[in-house]
Motif scaffolding. Sequence first.
Motif, mmCIF file in Angstrom:
data_model
loop_
_atom_site.group_PDB
_atom_site.id
_atom_site.type_symbol
_atom_site.label_atom_id
_atom_site.label_comp_id
_atom_site.label_asym_id
_atom_site.label_seq_id
_atom_site.Cartn_x
_atom_site.Cartn_y
_atom_site.Cartn_z
ATOM 1 N N HIS A 1 -8.584 -2.616 14.515
ATOM 2 C CA HIS A 1 -8.196 -1.208 14.415
ATOM 3 C C HIS A 1 -6.704 -1.080 14.079
ATOM 4 N N THR A 2 -5.888 -1.869 14.746
ATOM 5 C CA THR A 2 -4.458 -1.790 14.472
ATOM 6 C C THR A 2 -4.091 -2.508 13.178
ATOM 7 N N GLU A 3 -4.894 -3.483 12.787
ATOM 8 C CA GLU A 3 -4.680 -4.102 11.477
ATOM 9 C C GLU A 3 -4.915 -3.077 10.372
ATOM 10 N N ALA A 4 -5.906 -2.200 10.563
ATOM 11 C CA ALA A 4 -6.172 -1.143 9.588
ATOM 12 C C ALA A 4 -4.992 -0.179 9.519
ATOM 13 N N LEU A 5 -4.399 0.122 10.660
ATOM 14 C CA LEU A 5 -3.242 1.012 10.686
ATOM 15 C C LEU A 5 -2.058 0.390 9.965
ATOM 16 N N THR A 6 -1.782 -0.868 10.244
ATOM 17 C CA THR A 6 -0.676 -1.551 9.580
ATOM 18 C C THR A 6 -0.896 -1.625 8.080
ATOM 19 N N SER A 7 -2.118 -1.909 7.676
ATOM 20 C CA SER A 7 -2.445 -1.986 6.254
ATOM 21 C C SER A 7 -2.240 -0.639 5.569
ATOM 22 N N ALA A 8 -2.654 0.441 6.225
ATOM 23 C CA ALA A 8 -2.490 1.770 5.644
ATOM 24 C C ALA A 8 -1.021 2.140 5.515
ATOM 25 N N ALA A 9 -0.230 1.812 6.527
ATOM 26 C CA ALA A 9 1.200 2.093 6.473
ATOM 27 C C ALA A 9 1.861 1.317 5.334
ATOM 28 N N HIS A 10 1.475 0.060 5.167
ATOM 29 C CA HIS A 10 2.029 -0.746 4.082
ATOM 30 C C HIS A 10 1.641 -0.181 2.718
ATOM 31 N N LYS A 11 0.466 0.414 2.634
ATOM 32 C CA LYS A 11 0.021 1.000 1.374
ATOM 33 C C LYS A 11 0.911 2.181 0.989
ATOM 34 N N VAL A 12 1.239 3.018 1.972
ATOM 35 C CA VAL A 12 2.146 4.148 1.722
ATOM 36 C C VAL A 12 3.517 3.643 1.286
ATOM 37 N N LEU A 13 4.042 2.671 2.020
ATOM 38 C CA LEU A 13 5.365 2.142 1.700
ATOM 39 C C LEU A 13 5.379 1.441 0.344
ATOM 40 N N ALA A 14 4.285 0.781 -0.005
ATOM 41 C CA ALA A 14 4.220 0.109 -1.306
ATOM 42 C C ALA A 14 4.292 1.112 -2.450
ATOM 43 N N ALA A 15 3.650 2.268 -2.294
ATOM 44 C CA ALA A 15 3.705 3.304 -3.328
ATOM 45 C C ALA A 15 5.126 3.817 -3.498
ATOM 46 N N LEU A 16 5.825 4.009 -2.384
ATOM 47 C CA LEU A 16 7.209 4.465 -2.449
ATOM 48 C C LEU A 16 8.121 3.383 -3.023
ATOM 49 N N HIS A 17 7.872 2.144 -2.646
ATOM 50 C CA HIS A 17 8.671 1.026 -3.166
ATOM 51 C C HIS A 17 8.541 0.951 -4.681
ATOM 52 N N ALA A 18 7.309 1.045 -5.179
ATOM 53 C CA ALA A 18 7.082 0.982 -6.623
ATOM 54 C C ALA A 18 7.757 2.150 -7.337
#
Length: 205
Positions: A122-139
Motif C-alpha cells: 500500500h505504501t509502495e503504491a503511494l511512493t510510486s504515485a508521488a514519484h510519478k507526479v515529481l517525474a512529470a514536473l522534473h521533465a
Amino acid sequence: MATKWGDRDARRRDILTAGAALLADKGYAALQMRDVAKGAGISPGTIYTYFPTKEALFAELYAQRLILLHNAIEPECVSAEDPVALFVLVATEYLDVYRTYGRELNIWSLLDHTGATASSAHTEALTSAAHKVLAALHASLDRMYSARPEIERVDITSALTLLWATITGLSDQFTGVRQHLHTHDWDAAAQFAATTLTQGLGLRP
C-alpha cells in the motif's frame, strides 16, 4: 449492483470507494475501519484481509488521489511554456489534495518510523504515485531549461524540493487556521509565489 461473493477486486474497489467518501465528507478522523466496512457492505473483520491498518487504507487512497493529480497536470507539464502558469496550476490542483490527505495526517512520517507499514504494498503504491507526479514536473523543468540554453541551469532535483515545499506550505496556510492571519486570497498568493520562484530559478526575466 451488489458485489458478488469472492470477487476480491470489486470488493477492494468497494472499500476504497467507501473510504474515499468518508474522507471527503468528514476528514481523516472519520476514516474508521468499522464505518468503511459498513459503507462497503462487508463485515468489520473482512476489511482487514484487504487493508491491515487504517494507515494502509489511507496510503492507498492517497496514492489513488496522486494519480488523479498526475493526470490533471501531466498534459500541461508536457506543453506549458509559461512556468508561472504551470506553477499556479500545479499548486491549485494540489490544494484540494492537501486539504484531504495532507492537513490532518502526515503519512510520510509514519512511513519513516513504522517498519511494517513502510514495507507494505500500500505504501509502495503511494511512493510510486508521488514519484510519478515529481517525474512529470522534473521533465517539464528540464524541457523549459533546454528551450532556454542562455539560462544557467540549476539542479532540477533541488529546484523541485523548493517548489514542492512551497506548494505544501501554501496549501497548509490556506486550509488551516493560519489563513485567518492574512488577507491574501489563494490566487494572489499562488501567483506571487510562482513569479518569485521562477525568477529565482532563472526561468523568467
